[in-house]
Design a protein around this motif. Structure first.
Motif, PDB file in Angstrom:
ATOM      1  N   SER A 181       2.327   6.657  -6.764  1.00 14.29           N
ATOM      2  CA  SER A 181       1.272   7.569  -7.211  1.00 14.29           C
ATOM      3  C   SER A 181       1.653   9.008  -6.959  1.00 14.29           C
ATOM      4  O   SER A 181       1.478   9.876  -7.824  1.00 14.29           O
ATOM      5  N   LEU A 182       2.197   9.274  -5.778  1.00 15.92           N
ATOM      6  CA  LEU A 182       2.594  10.642  -5.428  1.00 15.92           C
ATOM      7  C   LEU A 182       3.735  11.132  -6.317  1.00 15.92           C
ATOM      8  O   LEU A 182       3.691  12.259  -6.832  1.00 15.92           O
ATOM      9  N   VAL A 183       4.752  10.294  -6.514  1.00 22.52           N
ATOM     10  CA  VAL A 183       5.879  10.692  -7.359  1.00 22.52           C
ATOM     11  C   VAL A 183       5.424  10.893  -8.799  1.00 22.52           C
ATOM     12  O   VAL A 183       5.836  11.857  -9.467  1.00 22.52           O
ATOM     13  N   GLY A 184       4.558  10.019  -9.300  1.00 24.05           N
ATOM     14  CA  GLY A 184       4.020  10.192 -10.652  1.00 24.05           C
ATOM     15  C   GLY A 184       3.227  11.481 -10.787  1.00 24.05           C
ATOM     16  O   GLY A 184       3.345  12.190 -11.794  1.00 24.05           O
ATOM     17  N   TRP A 185       2.448  11.799  -9.759  1.00 28.12           N
ATOM     18  CA  TRP A 185       1.674  13.041  -9.799  1.00 28.12           C
ATOM     19  C   TRP A 185       2.594  14.255  -9.773  1.00 28.12           C
ATOM     20  O   TRP A 185       2.357  15.238 -10.495  1.00 28.12           O
ATOM     21  N   GLY A 194       0.816  -1.219   0.000  1.00 22.04           N
ATOM     22  CA  GLY A 194       0.000   0.000   0.000  1.00 22.04           C
ATOM     23  C   GLY A 194       0.844   1.261   0.000  1.00 22.04           C
ATOM     24  O   GLY A 194       0.570   2.209  -0.752  1.00 22.04           O
ATOM     25  N   PHE A 195       1.909   1.270   0.833  1.00 20.64           N
ATOM     26  CA  PHE A 195       2.793   2.439   0.864  1.00 20.64           C
ATOM     27  C   PHE A 195       3.555   2.588  -0.453  1.00 20.64           C
ATOM     28  O   PHE A 195       3.791   3.706  -0.917  1.00 20.64           O
ATOM     29  N   ALA A 196       3.952   1.488  -1.063  1.00 24.59           N
ATOM     30  CA  ALA A 196       4.663   1.550  -2.341  1.00 24.59           C
ATOM     31  C   ALA A 196       3.764   2.133  -3.430  1.00 24.59           C
ATOM     32  O   ALA A 196       4.195   2.982  -4.222  1.00 24.59           O
ATOM     33  N   ILE A 197       2.510   1.686  -3.464  1.00 19.77           N
ATOM     34  CA  ILE A 197       1.566   2.220  -4.458  1.00 19.77           C
ATOM     35  C   ILE A 197       1.313   3.701  -4.200  1.00 19.77           C
ATOM     36  O   ILE A 197       1.290   4.507  -5.137  1.00 19.77           O
ATOM     37  N   LEU A 198       1.152   4.067  -2.931  1.00 22.49           N
ATOM     38  CA  LEU A 198       0.944   5.473  -2.580  1.00 22.49           C
ATOM     39  C   LEU A 198       2.151   6.318  -2.974  1.00 22.49           C
ATOM     40  O   LEU A 198       2.005   7.404  -3.546  1.00 22.49           O
ATOM     41  N   PHE A 199       3.348   5.814  -2.710  1.00 20.05           N
ATOM     42  CA  PHE A 199       4.568   6.544  -3.049  1.00 20.05           C
ATOM     43  C   PHE A 199       4.695   6.722  -4.560  1.00 20.05           C
ATOM     44  O   PHE A 199       4.990   7.828  -5.039  1.00 20.05           O
TER      45      PHE A 199
END
Length: 141
Positions: free
Chosen positions: A21-25, A14-19
């Motif tokens: 997503s944030l970096v991509g954004w 979950g943290f990897a996906i969140l990270f």
């Protein structure tokens, strides 16, 4: 124990996906804010920003410089794994010292330990409450 590992793995995922997503954004936002007005290129989507990150990882070996992308110009290998650019020389030095150490007698090992203690004490890394052998002789008089 298995339940804990499973929960820990799900949390990590979950943290990897969140990270990601944030970096991509962030990459998408910076690209869309700067490059269309500077270079006249079109805006990109979030998925394209993630693809751009992956491409930069493949080309430049960023994100820590270990493993897959840790080759320099011309394909020279700086080290292997987490040793990095200068770690291979340190690793070779350690191997050489381990080989020397295994060939020493116990008296030679003790003498070498004492020499290293004296060197480290000279630089302030030794124990300050332990007097040197020379200081102990002077304090008796």
């Amino acid at each position: 124990m298995k339940r804990f590992r499973f929960r820990h793995g799900i949390r990590f995922l979950g943290f990897a996906i969140l990270f990601l997503s944030l970096v991509g954004w962030i990459v998408m936002a910076l690209w869309n804010a700067l490059l269309p007005s500077i270079l006249g290129v079109s805006a990109i989507s979030w998925v394209q920003a993630l693809g751009l990150l992956l491409l930069s990882r493949i080309l430049f070996g960023g994100f820590g410089g270990r493993g897959f992308g840790s080759r320099g110009f011309g394909g020279q290998r700086y080290g292997s794994g987490s040793r990095g650019r200068f770690g291979s020389a340190r690793y070779e030095w350690k191997q050489k010292m381990a080989e020397r150490w295994s060939q020493m007698t116990p008296e030679q090992r003790q003498q070498m330990r004492q020499q290293w203690r004296d060197r480290c004490r000279q630089w302030g890394r030794g124990r300050r409450d332990e007097p040197k052998a020379d200081d102990a002789d002077k304090s008796e008089y």
